[in-house]
Scaffold this active site. Sequence first.
Site, PDB file in Angstrom:
ATOM      1  CG  HIS A 180      -8.521   0.182  -2.620  1.00  0.00           C
ATOM      2  ND1 HIS A 180      -7.726  -0.896  -2.264  1.00  0.00           N
ATOM      3  CD2 HIS A 180      -9.205   0.528  -1.488  1.00  0.00           C
ATOM      4  CE1 HIS A 180      -7.926  -1.172  -0.985  1.00  0.00           C
ATOM      5  NE2 HIS A 180      -8.818  -0.334  -0.500  1.00  0.00           N
TER       6      HIS A 180
ATOM      7  CB  CYS B  38     -14.106   1.147   0.329  1.00  0.00           C
ATOM      8  SG  CYS B  38     -13.321   2.767   0.398  1.00  0.00           S
TER       9      CYS B  38
ATOM     10  NE  ARG C 102      -3.864   0.673   1.951  1.00  0.00           N
ATOM     11  CZ  ARG C 102      -5.086   0.788   2.494  1.00  0.00           C
ATOM     12  NH1 ARG C 102      -5.277   1.552   3.550  1.00  0.00           N
ATOM     13  NH2 ARG C 102      -6.110   0.141   1.968  1.00  0.00           N
TER      14      ARG C 102
ATOM     15  CD  GLN D 294     -13.189  -1.945  -0.209  1.00  0.00           C
ATOM     16  OE1 GLN D 294     -12.294  -1.802   0.621  1.00  0.00           O
ATOM     17  NE2 GLN D 294     -14.345  -2.531   0.089  1.00  0.00           N
TER      18      GLN D 294
ATOM     19  CG  ASP E  94     -13.406   6.335  -1.026  1.00  0.00           C
ATOM     20  OD1 ASP E  94     -13.352   6.210   0.219  1.00  0.00           O
ATOM     21  OD2 ASP E  94     -12.395   6.246  -1.756  1.00  0.00           O
TER      22      ASP E  94
ATOM     23  NE  ARG F 105     -10.245  -5.218   0.994  1.00  0.00           N
ATOM     24  CZ  ARG F 105      -9.465  -4.182   1.341  1.00  0.00           C
ATOM     25  NH1 ARG F 105     -10.009  -3.077   1.794  1.00  0.00           N
ATOM     26  NH2 ARG F 105      -8.146  -4.242   1.176  1.00  0.00           N
TER      27      ARG F 105
END
Length: 301
Positions: free
Chosen positions: A132, A260, A105, A135, A220, A288
Amino acid sequence: MSTPKHFLTLGNLTSEEFRGIINRAIELKKLQREGVSHSRYPGKVLAMIFAKASTRTRVSFEVGMRQLGGSALFLSAADTQLGRGEPIEDTARVLSSMVDLVMIRTHQHASVERFAQYSSVPVINGLTDDFHPCQLLADMQTWFEHRGDIRGRRVVWLGDGNNMCHSYINAARLLDFELVVACPPGYEPDGGLVAANRDRVRIADNPEDAVQGADLLVTDVWASMGQEDEQQARTAAMAPYQLNRNLLDQAATDALYMHCLPAHRDEEISSDLMAEPNTVIWDEAENRLHAQKALIEFLLG
Ligand code: CP
Ligand code: NVA
């Protein structure tokens, strides 16, 4: 030495592979619930490099590796030699000589690409400024569990045309759904990505028009990690794009909505929608774990 499979964007998957991972994730969730062991990878180690904060990504990968019989190493980028300027390619060569998988990340997407180029083991993008993809595995698993296939459905992205939005564009291509991105001028997703997916994606600046009859609404945070200084300007620009009861009521009657997480209540999503007992947002977070276990199986074979 054969080239390892990487997962840097959803573009690394075919439609069939994406659907396969979703189906396997659903199966793995069931096995986990039933207490059926699926520890296929005793001794395998995942290294996780974090240059940004995380709750879900870190915990889901670490727990997922344990449930698969292996283990995970948490490496804060700042506390490794990467933080003192050791080149990414040297780090990639060394780490991949010792572990079986690497998750990263970080900020620049080019950094995970460079890492992957020099890694002898699969590399997973655990979020960059641009994408991402992990996700999306969880979001799509959640949709499939609640509503079946997403082909031909209408998904509306609300707010910032950010890393999550870019991964939704890739998902629209692979899973064949229509994506409407409702965002204020200046906050659109990457123009090249939109142009390349013109048959699946369109940009709308009026959120009310965008959500009419939609099957899934997604939002988001308005300021992603690294954009904290822009919070005020972004809040002012994106306020009309808040995911709330008013917009949800204009979508299809059985529409779902997702986020998310982490969520900022009464910014990008209203508190009442976060408090809704039937929201699938918590499934989305749990998934996840299951979706990434299916991804790890896909990458390790
Ligand atoms: N959604 C998500 O990636 O959460 P974390 O930042 O907590 O990992
Ligand atoms: N767009 C957000 C997602 C957090 C999981 C960010 O990059 O901070």
